[in-house]
Design an enzyme around this catalytic site. Structure first.
Site, PDB file in Angstrom:
ATOM      1  N   SER A 145       0.869  -1.178   0.000  1.00 16.93           N
ATOM      2  CA  SER A 145       0.000   0.000   0.000  1.00 16.93           C
ATOM      3  C   SER A 145       0.906   1.228   0.000  1.00 16.93           C
ATOM      4  O   SER A 145       1.608   1.477   0.984  1.00 16.93           O
ATOM      5  CB  SER A 145      -0.890  -0.032   1.249  1.00 16.93           C
ATOM      6  OG  SER A 145      -1.671   1.142   1.339  1.00 16.93           O
ATOM      7  N   LYS A 171      -1.112  -1.187  -4.432  1.00 17.40           N
ATOM      8  CA  LYS A 171      -2.229  -0.285  -4.133  1.00 17.40           C
ATOM      9  C   LYS A 171      -1.666   1.109  -3.946  1.00 17.40           C
ATOM     10  O   LYS A 171      -0.633   1.290  -3.290  1.00 17.40           O
ATOM     11  CB  LYS A 171      -2.911  -0.787  -2.859  1.00 17.40           C
ATOM     12  CG  LYS A 171      -3.687   0.213  -2.027  1.00 17.40           C
ATOM     13  CD  LYS A 171      -4.535  -0.540  -0.992  1.00 17.40           C
ATOM     14  CE  LYS A 171      -4.723   0.241   0.301  1.00 17.40           C
ATOM     15  NZ  LYS A 171      -5.483  -0.535   1.313  1.00 17.40           N
ATOM     16  N   LYS A 173      -2.704   5.095  -2.803  1.00 18.14           N
ATOM     17  CA  LYS A 173      -3.719   5.938  -2.192  1.00 18.14           C
ATOM     18  C   LYS A 173      -4.061   7.058  -3.166  1.00 18.14           C
ATOM     19  O   LYS A 173      -3.174   7.567  -3.867  1.00 18.14           O
ATOM     20  CB  LYS A 173      -3.188   6.535  -0.879  1.00 18.14           C
ATOM     21  CG  LYS A 173      -2.930   5.495   0.201  1.00 18.14           C
ATOM     22  CD  LYS A 173      -4.228   4.949   0.765  1.00 18.14           C
ATOM     23  CE  LYS A 173      -3.951   4.037   1.953  1.00 18.14           C
ATOM     24  NZ  LYS A 173      -5.199   3.524   2.559  1.00 18.14           N
ATOM     25  N   ASP A 198      -7.008   3.240  -3.340  1.00 21.01           N
ATOM     26  CA  ASP A 198      -7.761   3.333  -2.078  1.00 21.01           C
ATOM     27  C   ASP A 198      -7.992   4.810  -1.781  1.00 21.01           C
ATOM     28  O   ASP A 198      -7.035   5.578  -1.632  1.00 21.01           O
ATOM     29  CB  ASP A 198      -6.964   2.670  -0.940  1.00 21.01           C
ATOM     30  CG  ASP A 198      -7.741   2.595   0.375  1.00 21.01           C
ATOM     31  OD1 ASP A 198      -8.903   3.062   0.424  1.00 21.01           O
ATOM     32  OD2 ASP A 198      -7.174   2.060   1.357  1.00 21.01           O
ATOM     33  N   GLU A 223     -10.975   0.924  -3.687  1.00 22.91           N
ATOM     34  CA  GLU A 223     -11.304   0.679  -2.280  1.00 22.91           C
ATOM     35  C   GLU A 223     -11.925   1.933  -1.663  1.00 22.91           C
ATOM     36  O   GLU A 223     -11.380   3.031  -1.800  1.00 22.91           O
ATOM     37  CB  GLU A 223     -10.011   0.278  -1.542  1.00 22.91           C
ATOM     38  CG  GLU A 223     -10.212  -0.143  -0.103  1.00 22.91           C
ATOM     39  CD  GLU A 223      -8.898  -0.594   0.545  1.00 22.91           C
ATOM     40  OE1 GLU A 223      -7.900  -0.861  -0.177  1.00 22.91           O
ATOM     41  OE2 GLU A 223      -8.859  -0.658   1.783  1.00 22.91           O
ATOM     42  N   ASP A 248     -13.901  -1.154   2.812  1.00 19.43           N
ATOM     43  CA  ASP A 248     -12.988  -1.278   3.949  1.00 19.43           C
ATOM     44  C   ASP A 248     -13.709  -0.679   5.171  1.00 19.43           C
ATOM     45  O   ASP A 248     -14.411  -1.398   5.907  1.00 19.43           O
ATOM     46  CB  ASP A 248     -11.668  -0.553   3.612  1.00 19.43           C
ATOM     47  CG  ASP A 248     -10.680  -0.445   4.770  1.00 19.43           C
ATOM     48  OD1 ASP A 248     -11.007  -0.866   5.890  1.00 19.43           O
ATOM     49  OD2 ASP A 248      -9.568   0.087   4.569  1.00 19.43           O
ATOM     50  N   LYS A 272     -10.063  -6.533   7.564  1.00 19.77           N
ATOM     51  CA  LYS A 272      -9.009  -6.245   8.548  1.00 19.77           C
ATOM     52  C   LYS A 272      -9.473  -6.886   9.827  1.00 19.77           C
ATOM     53  O   LYS A 272     -10.522  -6.519  10.363  1.00 19.77           O
ATOM     54  CB  LYS A 272      -8.880  -4.739   8.772  1.00 19.77           C
ATOM     55  CG  LYS A 272      -8.168  -4.013   7.673  1.00 19.77           C
ATOM     56  CD  LYS A 272      -7.985  -2.538   7.991  1.00 19.77           C
ATOM     57  CE  LYS A 272      -7.459  -1.860   6.737  1.00 19.77           C
ATOM     58  NZ  LYS A 272      -7.539  -0.398   6.795  1.00 19.77           N
ATOM     59  N   GLY A 300      -4.435  -4.337   6.160  1.00 20.96           N
ATOM     60  CA  GLY A 300      -3.413  -4.123   7.187  1.00 20.96           C
ATOM     61  C   GLY A 300      -3.598  -2.763   7.812  1.00 20.96           C
ATOM     62  O   GLY A 300      -4.328  -1.916   7.287  1.00 20.96           O
TER      63      GLY A 300
HETATM   64  O1  OSB Z   1      -7.200   2.164   4.317  1.00 20.39           O
HETATM   65  O2  OSB Z   1      -6.275   0.275   4.174  1.00 20.39           O
HETATM   66  C1  OSB Z   1      -6.312   1.417   4.647  1.00 20.39           C
HETATM   67  C2  OSB Z   1      -3.218   1.907   6.821  1.00 20.39           C
HETATM   68  C3  OSB Z   1      -3.744   2.583   7.891  1.00 20.39           C
HETATM   69  C4  OSB Z   1      -5.083   2.917   7.877  1.00 20.39           C
HETATM   70  C5  OSB Z   1      -5.882   2.571   6.783  1.00 20.39           C
HETATM   71  C6  OSB Z   1      -5.354   1.868   5.719  1.00 20.39           C
HETATM   72  C7  OSB Z   1      -3.975   1.568   5.726  1.00 20.39           C
HETATM   73  C8  OSB Z   1      -3.298   0.956   4.595  1.00 20.39           C
HETATM   74  C9  OSB Z   1      -1.966   0.307   4.850  1.00 20.39           C
HETATM   75  O3  OSB Z   1      -3.674   1.041   3.458  1.00 20.39           O
HETATM   76  C10 OSB Z   1      -2.059  -1.154   4.981  1.00 20.39           C
HETATM   77  C11 OSB Z   1      -0.743  -1.767   5.400  1.00 20.39           C
HETATM   78  O4  OSB Z   1       0.206  -1.702   4.637  1.00 20.39           O
HETATM   79  O5  OSB Z   1      -0.679  -2.314   6.517  1.00 20.39           O
HETATM   80 MG    MG Z   2      -8.410   1.017   2.984  1.00 22.05          MG
END
Ligand code: OSB
Ligand code: MG
Length: 378
Positions: A145, A171, A173, A198, A223, A248, A272, A300
């Protein structure tokens, strides 16, 4: 009644001592999202001692309520004042989970306790967590991510590094102003990478025409484009888009997942384990999704080695068919509190740590170095 997992018949192990330990680890890169930029990982850890065994649970809540309403402080309160008293009165894990349902929400707090106890049970049986859960070992697919970057070139560098490492999917953001053109740049240079975005709830239905432009880039999924609390509007959006939507933030319970599936709000779920209240609820949600033709993956929360190992064991469950947000430890931290670090093999897979429980050990010096608070509970 929800189907029981065989583990729910198991008696709870006796507990001699419990402590909270809060750690704060600096991130290698600030992690930017549409809702917040985090520069370090602050995590509330629950340490449970039973005879010669010590097991750990990592609460995935952040110190702030920007991703979810729970925080490290609300989790501390709920665990100490409402969940741990119930542990003392429960004979089996199933009894405990029934009693936990009396507390509305606070899945991250519940998961911390449930996970620590299940890991402790695995250690006392001398088996790996995935074995106790009933799943044979298998290599786990990897996914990274990538947080928001200052410039498209910085993003391209990060994607390039991930492709070199052979991550199974990337992924990125997105947020308003850093979306369609940024995705176009990535797709232009990396035609074959399995790519997804995401938005962490950064858009509304007024942005539908704009979001529809993302259909041009062969994304695996988008996402959480709309509000963290919405399901119905995602169904409206999904009907107008070819790209699968993935929820999510909106999915906190199995009932939420059922509602989203019934309404056609998504074609994929990010599970999650912390957000949905622990390992067993995650397994139930994954099984429901599989029954309904919805694919799932393990999300995660930038966990330390404790939560990261737990997520890896969870992904041995057969319904986790897509690569999740499980990336190398070095993607987050210069040094972590747990050994061994998570690494990818030459084909981008992650091996399950071996040994009883999570199959990791905590380094006492590094744990000490990153500890910012301690509380003896009992
Ligand atoms: O939206 O999935 C999410 C991390 C912190 C809060 C929200 C998210 C995330 C990630 C990172 O996208 C996931 C990871 O690498 O652990
Ligand atoms: Mg997410």
């Amino acid at each position: 009644m929800k189907p029981l997992h065989p583990l729910e018949q198991e008696p709870l192990p006796p507990i001699d001592r419990m402590d909270f330990i809060t750690v704060r680890l600096p991130f290698v890169h600030a992690f930017g999202t549409s809702v917040q930029t985090w520069t370090n990982k602050e995590a509330l850890l629950l340490r449970v001692a039973s005879g010669s065994e010590v097991a750990w649970g990592e609460c995935v809540a952040d110190p702030d309520p920007y991703y979810a309403y729970e925080t490290t402080q609300t989790a501390r309160h709920i665990i100490k004042d409402f969940l741990l008293p119930v542990v003392e009165q429960s004979r089996t894990l199933g009894d405990l989970l029934v009693a936990f349902r009396h507390v509305r929400g606070h899945g991250m707090a519940k998961a911390t306790v449930e996970n620590a106890l299940i890991v402790l049970m695995a250690q006392r049986h001398g088996v790996a967590l995935h074995t106790l859960l009933g799943y044979p070992a298998r290599k786990i697919m990897s996914g990274i991510s990538i947080g928001l970057r200052e410039t498209p070139d910085e993003l391209l560098d990060a994607v390039h590094a991930a492709v070199q490492k052979r991550y199974h999917r990337v992924k990125m953001k997105i947020k308003k102003g850093k979306d369609v053109e940024w995705v176009a740049r990535v797709r232009d240079r990396f035609a074959d990478v399995r790519l997804m975005v995401d938005a962490n709830g950064g858009y509304t239905l007024d942005d539908t025409d704009h979001l529809k432009k993302l259909d041009a880039f062969d994304l695996m999924m988008i996402e959480q484009p709309l509000s963290y609390s919405d399901i119905v509007q995602h169904a409206t959006l999904q009907k107008q888009m070819r790209t699968p939507l993935c929820l999510d933030e909106s999915i906190l319970t199995v009932d939420d997942a059922r509602a989203a599936i019934d309404l056609g709000a998504c074609r994929i779920l990010n599970i999650k384990q912390g957000r949905v209240g622990g390992l067993l609820e995650s397994i139930r949600m994954a099984a429901l999704a599989a029954e309904r033709g919805i694919e799932v993956w393990s999300g995660g929360m930038d966990e330390t080695g404790i939560g990261r190992a737990l997520n890896i064991h969870l992904q041995t469950a057969p319904s986790f068919t897509l690569p999740g947000d499980t990336s190398e430890t070095s993607n987050y931290f210069h040094e972590d509190i747990a050994d061994p670090p998570v690494v990818l093999d030459e084909n981008g897979f992650i091996a399950i740590p071996t040994g009883p429980g999570l199959g990791i050990t905590l380094d006492p010096h590094r744990l000490e170095r990153y500890t910012i608070a301690r509380e003896h509970i009992r």
